[in-house]
Write an enzyme that holds these catalytic residues in place. Structure first.
Site, short mmCIF file in Angstrom:
data_model
loop_
_atom_site.label_atom_id
_atom_site.label_comp_id
_atom_site.label_asym_id
_atom_site.label_seq_id
_atom_site.Cartn_x
_atom_site.Cartn_y
_atom_site.Cartn_z
N ASP A 140 -11.24 22.73 13.13
CA ASP A 140 -10.27 22.01 12.61
C ASP A 140 -10.72 21.00 12.55
OD1 ASP A 140 -7.46 21.95 12.06
OD2 ASP A 140 -8.38 19.71 12.68
N LYS A 175 -8.46 19.77 5.23
CA LYS A 175 -7.69 18.83 4.61
C LYS A 175 -7.47 18.39 3.43
CE LYS A 175 -6.40 18.84 9.65
NZ LYS A 175 -7.92 18.36 9.84
N TYR A 191 -11.88 12.43 8.47
CA TYR A 191 -12.61 12.10 9.47
C TYR A 191 -13.87 12.00 9.79
CZ TYR A 191 -8.59 15.15 11.02
OH TYR A 191 -7.47 15.39 11.54
N HIS A 205 -2.38 16.73 4.17
CA HIS A 205 -2.53 16.29 4.82
C HIS A 205 -1.07 15.55 5.75
CE1 HIS A 205 -6.23 14.32 8.24
NE2 HIS A 205 -5.24 14.70 8.45
#
Ligand code: A2P
Length: 320
Positions: A43, A79, A48, A112
């Site tokens: 994921d 996302k 990130y 997201h």
């Protein structure tokens, strides 16, 4: 690997490796340990800030001589970040993620957050009210239709959402040509999301739990000083002891037994393996009821960070 069926007929592995707060320095080893150990689901998200490192790790892993796993055996989720909700921004944002992950397609692409920023914010944090765009200006339905076009072009196999409430899901379902396959939300026994899970199951939407272990390693910016840790919960510990397994495995086994996909994050080999082994943990009806009975309402990732002065968003409004 145990899987859950999606509305499209595809099947998603029930445990994936979470990568939020996994630094570039350690993610490569984590990915290789996970794939060696049997994970097939990763994921990801551009926010990130580690998709290029994950891309290099996947590339190196798949190129290894003794590896029989191929791209099509993997499930890769990413996302759409908040800065790229405007329909004309969606495909370029996806293409950047594909470039970074070194992939031709994604298995799953999610909106997201039901929160939009100006494109110029990019992957930075919005600083001022003007950095936000209200959903009246870029409706979630318009962003959704841009995601649907990605399916039609073969760039993503499944699309879905994250951090969506029942009412926001209804807005998408009302106009969807391709139904949302997944809603990824925070969930653990302190936030069981029972009503949302029931709604999702009634509409063939698979719920994925992020922060299934309570995300204890979160940055201080996302933490309240006095928040209780679900990993330290006494009921969870007692059940873990009775099965001779770890509290983390109980938290994951509970979600899997409810039909929820989990994406625990770890960068430590023994925990990565321990989390996957939760698939084999069989909780009793009584265990399940005891966990359901904990029934608190503690949202660790509460969305209050989108309440910058002048922002059109409130944490309460996000979850409504
Ligand atoms: P680490 O990456 O150092 O192993 P969540 O998935 O809910 O976001 O939780 C992730 C946090 O929980 C990280 O801080 C991670 O630390 C830690 N963690 C992951 N797996 C386990 C485990 N099996 N037992 C205890 N802590 C874990």
């Amino acid at each position: 690997m145990k899987t859950v069926s999606l509305v499209t007929g595809d099947t998603i592995p029930v445990i994936g490796l979470g990568t939020w707060q996994a630094s570039e320095a350690v993610i490569q080893q984590a990915i290789h340990v996970a794939l060696d150990g049997g994970y097939r689901h990763i994921d990801c998200a551009p926010i990130y800030l580690n998709e290029p490192a994950i891309g290099r790790a996947l590339q190196r892993y798949l190129a290894r001589e003794n590896v029989t796993i191929k791209r099509e055996n993997l499930w890769i989720t990413s996302k759409l970040w908040n800065s790229f909700h405007a329909p004309e921004q969606v495909e370029p944002a996806l293409k950047q993620t594909l470039h970074d992950l070194q992939l031709e397609y994604l298995d799953l692409y999610l909106i997201h957050w039901p929160v939009a920023f100006k494109a110029a914010v990019g992957l930075d944090r919005p600083q001022r009210g003007e950095d936000y765009v209200a959903l009246e200006q870029i409706p979630l339905t318009a962003t959704w239709q841009a995601l649907e076009a990605l399916v039609d072009k073969g760039l993503v196999k499944n699309i879905g959402v994250s951090n969506f409430s029942i009412s926001k899901l209804k807005t998408i379902l009302a106009i969807a040509k391709h139904q949302p396959a997944v809603n990824q939300v925070e969930s653990h026994p302190y936030l069981p999301q029972t009503e949302l899970l029931t709604f999702c199951q009634q509409h063939n939407i698979v719920m994925t739990a992020y922060s299934p272990l309570g995300s204890g390693g979160r940055d201080a910016a996302f933490k309240k000083p006095d928040e209780p840790s679900v990993l330290n919960d006494t009921t969870i510990h007692a059940i873990a002891k009775s099965h001779a397994v770890t509290p983390a495995q109980v938290l994951l086994a509970w979600q899997i037994a409810r039909g929820v996909v989990v994406i625990p994050k770890s960068v430590h080999p023994e925990r990565i393996q321990q989390n996957l082994a939760a698939i084999k943990v069989k909780l009793t009806k009584d265990d399940m009821e005891q966990i359901d009975y904990i029934d608190q309402e503690i949202r660790y990732i509460d969305g209050s960070f989108w309440e910058t002065a002048g922002s059109p968003y409130t944490a309460q409004g996000i979850w409504q």
